[in-house]
Motif scaffolding. Structure first.
Motif, PDB file in Angstrom:
ATOM      1  N   LYS A 142       1.153  -4.074   1.003  1.00  0.00           N
ATOM      2  CA  LYS A 142       1.586  -3.007  -0.045  1.00  0.00           C
ATOM      3  C   LYS A 142       1.695  -3.315  -1.451  1.00  0.00           C
ATOM      4  O   LYS A 142       1.913  -4.391  -1.962  1.00  0.00           O
ATOM      5  CB  LYS A 142       3.010  -2.394   0.587  1.00  0.00           C
ATOM      6  CG  LYS A 142       3.366  -1.234  -0.012  1.00  0.00           C
ATOM      7  CD  LYS A 142       4.898  -0.884   0.279  1.00  0.00           C
ATOM      8  CE  LYS A 142       5.345   0.454  -0.290  1.00  0.00           C
ATOM      9  NZ  LYS A 142       6.963   0.818   0.114  1.00  0.00           N
ATOM     10  N   THR A 143       0.664  -2.367  -1.987  1.00  0.00           N
ATOM     11  CA  THR A 143       0.911  -2.390  -3.453  1.00  0.00           C
ATOM     12  C   THR A 143       1.523  -1.223  -4.152  1.00  0.00           C
ATOM     13  O   THR A 143       1.993  -0.205  -3.321  1.00  0.00           O
ATOM     14  CB  THR A 143      -0.633  -2.513  -4.026  1.00  0.00           C
ATOM     15  OG1 THR A 143      -1.249  -1.151  -3.869  1.00  0.00           O
ATOM     16  CG2 THR A 143      -1.375  -3.397  -3.535  1.00  0.00           C
ATOM     17  N   LYS A 144       1.845  -1.025  -5.270  1.00  0.00           N
ATOM     18  CA  LYS A 144       2.399   0.109  -6.001  1.00  0.00           C
ATOM     19  C   LYS A 144       1.847   1.193  -5.726  1.00  0.00           C
ATOM     20  O   LYS A 144       2.440   2.456  -5.439  1.00  0.00           O
ATOM     21  CB  LYS A 144       2.429  -0.109  -7.572  1.00  0.00           C
ATOM     22  CG  LYS A 144       3.074   1.112  -8.368  1.00  0.00           C
ATOM     23  CD  LYS A 144       2.920   0.906  -9.724  1.00  0.00           C
ATOM     24  CE  LYS A 144       3.633   2.141 -10.508  1.00  0.00           C
ATOM     25  NZ  LYS A 144       3.628   1.818 -11.985  1.00  0.00           N
ATOM     26  N   ALA A 181      -4.012  -1.728   5.984  1.00  0.00           N
ATOM     27  CA  ALA A 181      -4.080  -2.297   7.253  1.00  0.00           C
ATOM     28  C   ALA A 181      -4.888  -3.066   7.725  1.00  0.00           C
ATOM     29  O   ALA A 181      -6.275  -2.672   7.486  1.00  0.00           O
ATOM     30  CB  ALA A 181      -3.645  -1.187   8.450  1.00  0.00           C
ATOM     31  N   ILE A 182      -4.698  -4.481   7.801  1.00  0.00           N
ATOM     32  CA  ILE A 182      -5.534  -5.458   7.905  1.00  0.00           C
ATOM     33  C   ILE A 182      -5.865  -6.051   9.318  1.00  0.00           C
ATOM     34  O   ILE A 182      -4.505  -6.210   9.983  1.00  0.00           O
ATOM     35  CB  ILE A 182      -5.383  -6.438   6.816  1.00  0.00           C
ATOM     36  CG1 ILE A 182      -5.440  -5.783   5.588  1.00  0.00           C
ATOM     37  CG2 ILE A 182      -6.491  -7.802   7.174  1.00  0.00           C
ATOM     38  CD1 ILE A 182      -4.805  -6.937   4.425  1.00  0.00           C
ATOM     39  N   GLU A 187     -13.076  -3.914   9.809  1.00  0.00           N
ATOM     40  CA  GLU A 187     -12.471  -3.777   8.474  1.00  0.00           C
ATOM     41  C   GLU A 187     -11.272  -3.183   8.029  1.00  0.00           C
ATOM     42  O   GLU A 187     -10.561  -2.326   8.924  1.00  0.00           O
ATOM     43  CB  GLU A 187     -13.653  -2.440   7.694  1.00  0.00           C
ATOM     44  CG  GLU A 187     -15.022  -3.099   7.807  1.00  0.00           C
ATOM     45  CD  GLU A 187     -15.452  -3.964   6.781  1.00  0.00           C
ATOM     46  OE1 GLU A 187     -14.661  -4.127   5.785  1.00  0.00           O
ATOM     47  OE2 GLU A 187     -16.190  -5.042   7.221  1.00  0.00           O
ATOM     48  N   PRO A 188     -10.670  -3.576   7.039  1.00  0.00           N
ATOM     49  CA  PRO A 188      -9.196  -3.201   6.549  1.00  0.00           C
ATOM     50  C   PRO A 188      -9.514  -1.594   6.314  1.00  0.00           C
ATOM     51  O   PRO A 188     -10.494  -0.923   5.789  1.00  0.00           O
ATOM     52  CB  PRO A 188      -8.930  -3.967   5.617  1.00  0.00           C
ATOM     53  CG  PRO A 188      -9.938  -5.253   5.234  1.00  0.00           C
ATOM     54  CD  PRO A 188     -11.228  -4.659   5.962  1.00  0.00           C
ATOM     55  N   PHE A 189      -8.449  -1.000   6.683  1.00  0.00           N
ATOM     56  CA  PHE A 189      -8.112   0.477   6.137  1.00  0.00           C
ATOM     57  C   PHE A 189      -7.053   0.817   5.565  1.00  0.00           C
ATOM     58  O   PHE A 189      -6.113   0.435   5.610  1.00  0.00           O
ATOM     59  CB  PHE A 189      -8.462   1.555   7.102  1.00  0.00           C
ATOM     60  CG  PHE A 189      -7.330   1.545   8.284  1.00  0.00           C
ATOM     61  CD1 PHE A 189      -6.423   2.082   8.235  1.00  0.00           C
ATOM     62  CD2 PHE A 189      -7.513   0.609   9.510  1.00  0.00           C
ATOM     63  CE1 PHE A 189      -5.520   2.234   9.218  1.00  0.00           C
ATOM     64  CE2 PHE A 189      -6.536   0.480  10.305  1.00  0.00           C
ATOM     65  CZ  PHE A 189      -5.339   1.406  10.429  1.00  0.00           C
ATOM     66  N   GLU A 190      -7.207   1.807   4.573  1.00  0.00           N
ATOM     67  CA  GLU A 190      -5.946   2.083   3.440  1.00  0.00           C
ATOM     68  C   GLU A 190      -5.531   3.321   4.315  1.00  0.00           C
ATOM     69  O   GLU A 190      -6.048   4.161   4.633  1.00  0.00           O
ATOM     70  CB  GLU A 190      -6.558   2.825   2.174  1.00  0.00           C
ATOM     71  CG  GLU A 190      -5.366   3.047   1.320  1.00  0.00           C
ATOM     72  CD  GLU A 190      -5.882   3.338  -0.084  1.00  0.00           C
ATOM     73  OE1 GLU A 190      -5.226   3.983  -0.926  1.00  0.00           O
ATOM     74  OE2 GLU A 190      -7.201   3.136  -0.270  1.00  0.00           O
ATOM     75  N   LYS A 200      -2.033   8.857   2.532  1.00  0.00           N
ATOM     76  CA  LYS A 200      -0.726   9.258   2.156  1.00  0.00           C
ATOM     77  C   LYS A 200      -0.267  10.755   2.671  1.00  0.00           C
ATOM     78  O   LYS A 200       0.526  11.008   2.875  1.00  0.00           O
ATOM     79  CB  LYS A 200      -0.334   9.157   0.739  1.00  0.00           C
ATOM     80  CG  LYS A 200      -0.187   7.498   0.303  1.00  0.00           C
ATOM     81  CD  LYS A 200       0.146   7.612  -1.171  1.00  0.00           C
ATOM     82  CE  LYS A 200       0.014   6.141  -1.579  1.00  0.00           C
ATOM     83  NZ  LYS A 200       0.184   6.119  -3.306  1.00  0.00           N
ATOM     84  N   THR A 201      -1.671  11.605   2.820  1.00  0.00           N
ATOM     85  CA  THR A 201      -1.211  12.859   3.247  1.00  0.00           C
ATOM     86  C   THR A 201      -0.949  12.940   5.009  1.00  0.00           C
ATOM     87  O   THR A 201      -1.055  13.822   5.559  1.00  0.00           O
ATOM     88  CB  THR A 201      -2.622  13.655   2.981  1.00  0.00           C
ATOM     89  OG1 THR A 201      -3.656  13.183   3.850  1.00  0.00           O
ATOM     90  CG2 THR A 201      -3.036  13.733   1.677  1.00  0.00           C
ATOM     91  N   LYS A 202      -1.385  11.779   5.501  1.00  0.00           N
ATOM     92  CA  LYS A 202      -1.097  11.635   6.979  1.00  0.00           C
ATOM     93  C   LYS A 202       0.266  10.926   7.620  1.00  0.00           C
ATOM     94  O   LYS A 202       0.784  10.445   6.627  1.00  0.00           O
ATOM     95  CB  LYS A 202      -2.333  11.091   7.822  1.00  0.00           C
ATOM     96  CG  LYS A 202      -3.621  11.675   7.456  1.00  0.00           C
ATOM     97  CD  LYS A 202      -4.903  10.883   8.296  1.00  0.00           C
ATOM     98  CE  LYS A 202      -6.151  11.595   8.138  1.00  0.00           C
ATOM     99  NZ  LYS A 202      -7.066  10.915   8.667  1.00  0.00           N
ATOM    100  N   GLN A 203       0.593  11.196   8.481  1.00  0.00           N
ATOM    101  CA  GLN A 203       1.888  10.685   9.175  1.00  0.00           C
ATOM    102  C   GLN A 203       1.829   9.428   9.090  1.00  0.00           C
ATOM    103  O   GLN A 203       0.843   8.626   9.836  1.00  0.00           O
ATOM    104  CB  GLN A 203       2.508  11.305  10.542  1.00  0.00           C
ATOM    105  CG  GLN A 203       3.515  10.782  11.290  1.00  0.00           C
ATOM    106  CD  GLN A 203       3.472  10.865  12.794  1.00  0.00           C
ATOM    107  OE1 GLN A 203       2.285  11.025  13.425  1.00  0.00           O
ATOM    108  NE2 GLN A 203       4.514  10.843  13.452  1.00  0.00           N
TER     109      GLN A 203
END
Length: 218
Positions: free
Chosen positions: A180-182, A187-188, A195-198, A201-204
């Motif tokens: 987590k960053t600011k 998710a790694i 591949e990691p994915f971000e 924020k619009t999803k549950q």
């Protein structure tokens, strides 16, 4: 035969349930819980302060209300401590995806397993808030393999970078390392083929708990 039969008690406390409901509904009031379980407004505050246990009847009433309001009932299935052993809920029909996600249904408890309290604490876990679920897929190989029994501490929902978590994302369950960053949460997977994915924020998105250990078949 006694005039009044002894009330059957559960291992879930009124305080614990109240605090769990507050996580989903911060405006939930103690008097609402009193109505749900058939208690009184005068008595509910005392019971929360004393950390008294729900009766079986109260637990059944609360379960119906939780289901009717779309809230998880897993708070009613807590680990039971007997001397030096914890009877941990096993959610055998729940799988944490070590891949592309699996449908979220974390309420089903099919069994319990006895684990040593000191064993749990050696991994930094809280004996009262752990459960066992199972991994599916290979994105977390070779540290977590498909079929491994994962011990999840459901009290550890605050993200610490580099730790592995069970979480719900867009109505699916995952097991990934979270950073987590600011501005973002990544998710790694341990398997570099994934591949990691971000986290959008619009999803549950909700952290179920931290995966503190994995038990393997040999």
């Amino acid at each position: 035969m006694p005039k009044y039969a002894k009330t059957e008690q559960t291992n879930t406390t009124v305080k614990y349930c109240y605090e769990e409901i507050l996580k989903f509904n911060p405006n939930f009031e103690k008097k609402q819980l009193a109505v749900i379980i058939g208690s009184t407004k005068q008595n509910i505050g005392q019971r929360i302060n004393r950390d008294s246990k729900l009766s079986k009847k109260e637990s059944d009433l609360l379960k119906v209300w939780l289901e009717d309001n779309g809230l998880p009932t897993k708070m009613l299935n807590v680990a039971v401590i007997n001397d030096s052993t914890v009877q941990v809920p096993v959610r055998s029909e729940v799988e944490l995806s070590c891949g592309t996600g699996t449908f979220a249904n974390a309420d089903f408890v099919s069994d319990t397993i006895g684990l040593d309290i000191n064993f749990i604490r050696s991994f930094g876990g809280n004996p009262k808030t752990i459960s066992v679920v199972f991994a599916r897929g290979n994105s977390m190989a070779d540290r977590i393999e498909s079929g491994d029994a994962l011990i999840v501490d459901e009290s550890k929902t605050y993200i610490v970078n580099g730790k592995v978590y069970a979480f719900v994302y867009d109505s699916e369950l995952y097991c990934k390392q979270l950073n987590k960053t600011k501005d973002s949460i990544m998710a790694i997977s341990f398997n570099k083929e994934y591949e990691p994915f971000e986290i959008d924020k619009t999803k549950q998105f909700a952290v179920v708990g931290q995966v503190i250990s994995a038990m393997k078949k040999i």
